[in-house]
Design an enzyme around this catalytic site. Structure first.
Site, PDB file in Angstrom:
ATOM      1  N   GLY A 168       8.237  -6.362   4.230  1.00 22.01           N
ATOM      2  CA  GLY A 168       7.903  -7.005   5.449  1.00 22.01           C
ATOM      3  C   GLY A 168       6.512  -7.385   5.576  1.00 22.01           C
ATOM      4  O   GLY A 168       5.868  -6.998   5.091  1.00 22.01           O
ATOM      5  N   LYS A 181       9.691  -4.553  14.828  1.00 19.48           N
ATOM      6  CA  LYS A 181      10.114  -3.336  14.730  1.00 19.48           C
ATOM      7  C   LYS A 181      11.199  -2.628  15.495  1.00 19.48           C
ATOM      8  O   LYS A 181      12.109  -1.768  15.110  1.00 19.48           O
ATOM      9  CB  LYS A 181       8.741  -2.315  14.441  1.00 19.48           C
ATOM     10  CG  LYS A 181       7.909  -2.871  13.387  1.00 19.48           C
ATOM     11  CD  LYS A 181       8.545  -2.660  11.926  1.00 19.48           C
ATOM     12  CE  LYS A 181       7.555  -2.982  10.742  1.00 19.48           C
ATOM     13  NZ  LYS A 181       8.217  -2.710   9.555  1.00 19.48           N
ATOM     14  N   SER A 226       7.017   1.187  13.394  1.00 20.39           N
ATOM     15  CA  SER A 226       5.795   1.277  13.504  1.00 20.39           C
ATOM     16  C   SER A 226       5.456   1.712  14.886  1.00 20.39           C
ATOM     17  O   SER A 226       6.163   1.566  16.077  1.00 20.39           O
ATOM     18  CB  SER A 226       5.038  -0.157  13.375  1.00 20.39           C
ATOM     19  OG  SER A 226       3.780  -0.254  13.820  1.00 20.39           O
ATOM     20  N   SER A 273      -0.927   5.099  11.357  1.00 23.99           N
ATOM     21  CA  SER A 273      -2.175   4.226  10.191  1.00 23.99           C
ATOM     22  C   SER A 273      -2.126   5.202   9.140  1.00 23.99           C
ATOM     23  O   SER A 273      -2.524   6.246   9.011  1.00 23.99           O
ATOM     24  CB  SER A 273      -3.492   4.346  11.070  1.00 23.99           C
ATOM     25  OG  SER A 273      -3.444   3.784  12.177  1.00 23.99           O
ATOM     26  N   GLY A 333       0.827  -1.186  -0.006  1.00 22.85           N
ATOM     27  CA  GLY A 333       0.086  -0.192   0.057  1.00 22.85           C
ATOM     28  C   GLY A 333       1.122   1.259   0.102  1.00 22.85           C
ATOM     29  O   GLY A 333       0.653   2.310  -0.883  1.00 22.85           O
ATOM     30  N   TYR A 367       5.245  -8.686  15.788  1.00 22.20           N
ATOM     31  CA  TYR A 367       5.344  -7.539  14.978  1.00 22.20           C
ATOM     32  C   TYR A 367       6.007  -6.223  15.402  1.00 22.20           C
ATOM     33  O   TYR A 367       7.156  -5.790  14.765  1.00 22.20           O
ATOM     34  CB  TYR A 367       3.942  -7.241  14.081  1.00 22.20           C
ATOM     35  CG  TYR A 367       3.966  -6.091  13.252  1.00 22.20           C
ATOM     36  CD1 TYR A 367       4.656  -5.884  12.077  1.00 22.20           C
ATOM     37  CD2 TYR A 367       3.340  -4.957  13.841  1.00 22.20           C
ATOM     38  CE1 TYR A 367       4.550  -4.722  11.389  1.00 22.20           C
ATOM     39  CE2 TYR A 367       3.279  -3.732  12.765  1.00 22.20           C
ATOM     40  CZ  TYR A 367       3.878  -3.621  11.538  1.00 22.20           C
ATOM     41  OH  TYR A 367       4.139  -2.400  10.970  1.00 22.20           O
ATOM     42  N   ASP A 411      10.171  -6.097  -4.326  1.00 24.20           N
ATOM     43  CA  ASP A 411       9.306  -6.893  -3.521  1.00 24.20           C
ATOM     44  C   ASP A 411       9.276  -8.199  -3.916  1.00 24.20           C
ATOM     45  O   ASP A 411       9.793  -8.712  -4.658  1.00 24.20           O
ATOM     46  CB  ASP A 411       7.710  -6.278  -3.575  1.00 24.20           C
ATOM     47  CG  ASP A 411       6.565  -6.499  -2.597  1.00 24.20           C
ATOM     48  OD1 ASP A 411       6.587  -5.318  -2.063  1.00 24.20           O
ATOM     49  OD2 ASP A 411       6.428  -7.368  -2.129  1.00 24.20           O
ATOM     50  N   ILE A 412       8.797  -9.142  -2.758  1.00 23.43           N
ATOM     51  CA  ILE A 412       8.569 -10.534  -3.110  1.00 23.43           C
ATOM     52  C   ILE A 412       7.120 -10.672  -3.797  1.00 23.43           C
ATOM     53  O   ILE A 412       7.028 -11.730  -4.592  1.00 23.43           O
ATOM     54  CB  ILE A 412       8.437 -11.323  -1.904  1.00 23.43           C
ATOM     55  CG1 ILE A 412       8.659 -12.779  -2.034  1.00 23.43           C
ATOM     56  CG2 ILE A 412       7.326 -11.019  -1.046  1.00 23.43           C
ATOM     57  CD1 ILE A 412       8.773 -13.674  -0.730  1.00 23.43           C
TER      58      ILE A 412
END
Ligand code: NAI
Ligand code: 15L
Length: 276
Positions: free
Chosen positions: A84, A151, A122, A176, A24, A147, A44-45
């Site tokens: 990630g 970070k 994050s 966000s 995103g 997660y 990217d993967i």
């Protein structure tokens, strides 16, 4: 800051690497970074849009592949590391993509002499603070999930690689970042895409950042985070979530004992356990 000025375009960087380019935020920044580099190398993967011209390179890479990441960063002047797992998952998934992956990014930076990383950290590094407390970059971390822990480890890597190897990082504790806030909690945590692009620009271009931690949040009315220790970046967000308040007020309020109502990390603080 050491950058390679492009002889032809006059842009501050010759080549920037963007990981997580299919995501995103990656799709937004792939476009926005064109202003700062002659070539943006998108990686990217997951599947990505093909290169739109000579100003883009598109390279598929799994961040868990150390040699792959080393090759990916060849010839790059700075790295914007977004790739990630971006939500709470089992530790083993997080371990490969986020913990090993971010280590591989820093090792590649060291081996190629790359001196600037912008790391997508994050708000979940401090997610266990209550919503009525103001947190800053020097507050003791309270990661709220695996997660968030990954970070937090990424930020430790940034500190280590600065003191040991002089690689500078700006860690963005993003709130966000979506086209608009999705719930009442995000009235406080929302970061607009325009403010995100401005923040990444400052993180790339500001001098002498060492390892700077900054909360990525717009100028919302009710803020939980204080960026006074990142003033040197010159990040001045222009957007506010306020215009969405009326619409979001229609949503049912979370129960008083729901994490979304009282902890900064919201639902992330109550995810898991996994695999029991
Ligand atoms: P996203 O999930 O849309 O994008 C992450 C990208 O990383 C995906 O395209 C995915 O394919 C890629 N990826 C996952 N594992 C990989 C691996 N092993 N190797 C290579 N690529 C891999 O997430 P979004 O929203 O774009 O976020 C970007 C970054 O910002 C993430 O690191 C996320 O943790 C961080 N962030 C985002 C926030 C937001 O509100 N959007 C808030 C806080 C942090
Ligand atoms: C994050 O770190 C996530 O990547 C994103 O998906 C959002 O949920 C955000 O935090 C948040 O706290 O709202």
């Amino acid at each position: 800051m050491t950058t390679l000025a492009s002889p032809t375009s006059g842009k501050p960087f010759n080549r920037l690497l963007l990981t997580g380019a299919a995501g995103g935020l990656g799709q937004i920044l792939r476009e926005a970074l064109q202003a700062h580099a002659t070539v943006v190398r998108a990686s990217d993967i997951s599947a990505m849009a093909p290169a739109a011209g000579d100003h883009e390179e598109v390279i598929s890479c799994n961040l868990a592949d150390k040699d792959g990441v080393l090759a990916l960063a060849q010839g790059v002047d700075a790295i914007v590391h977004l790739g990630g797992i971006s939500t709470e998952r089992a530790f083993e998934d997080i371990l490969d993509a986020n913990i090993r992956g971010t280590f591989h990014v820093y090792e590649a930076a060291r081996k190629h002499g790359i001196k600037r990383v912008v790391f997508a950290s994050s708000n979940h590094v401090t997610g266990f603070y209550p919503q009525d407390e103001t947190v800053d970059a020097q507050s003791v971390r309270r990661p709220d999930c695996y997660y968030g822990l990954s970070k937090s480890y990424g930020e430790d890597l940034a500190t280590f690689y600065f003191h040991r190897y002089g690689i500078e990082t700006v860690s963005l504790r993003i709130g966000s970042s979506f086209p608009e806030p999705r719930n009442l909690r995000m009235l406080s945590t929302w970061l607009s895409y325009a403010d995100l692009a401005h923040l990444v620009e400052r993180a790339l271009l500001a001098d002498n950042v060492g390892h700077t931690v900054v909360y990525g949040v717009s100028a919302n009315r009710e803020l939980w985070w204080d960026n006074r220790f990142a003033a040197h970046l010159g990040f001045n967000p222009q957007d506010s979530s306020e215009r969405f308040r009326e619409k979001l007020a229609q949503q049912p309020k979370p129960a008083a004992d729901d994490a979304s109502a009282h902890l900064q990390g919201g639902a992330f603080t109550a995810a898991g356990p996994f695999g029991d």
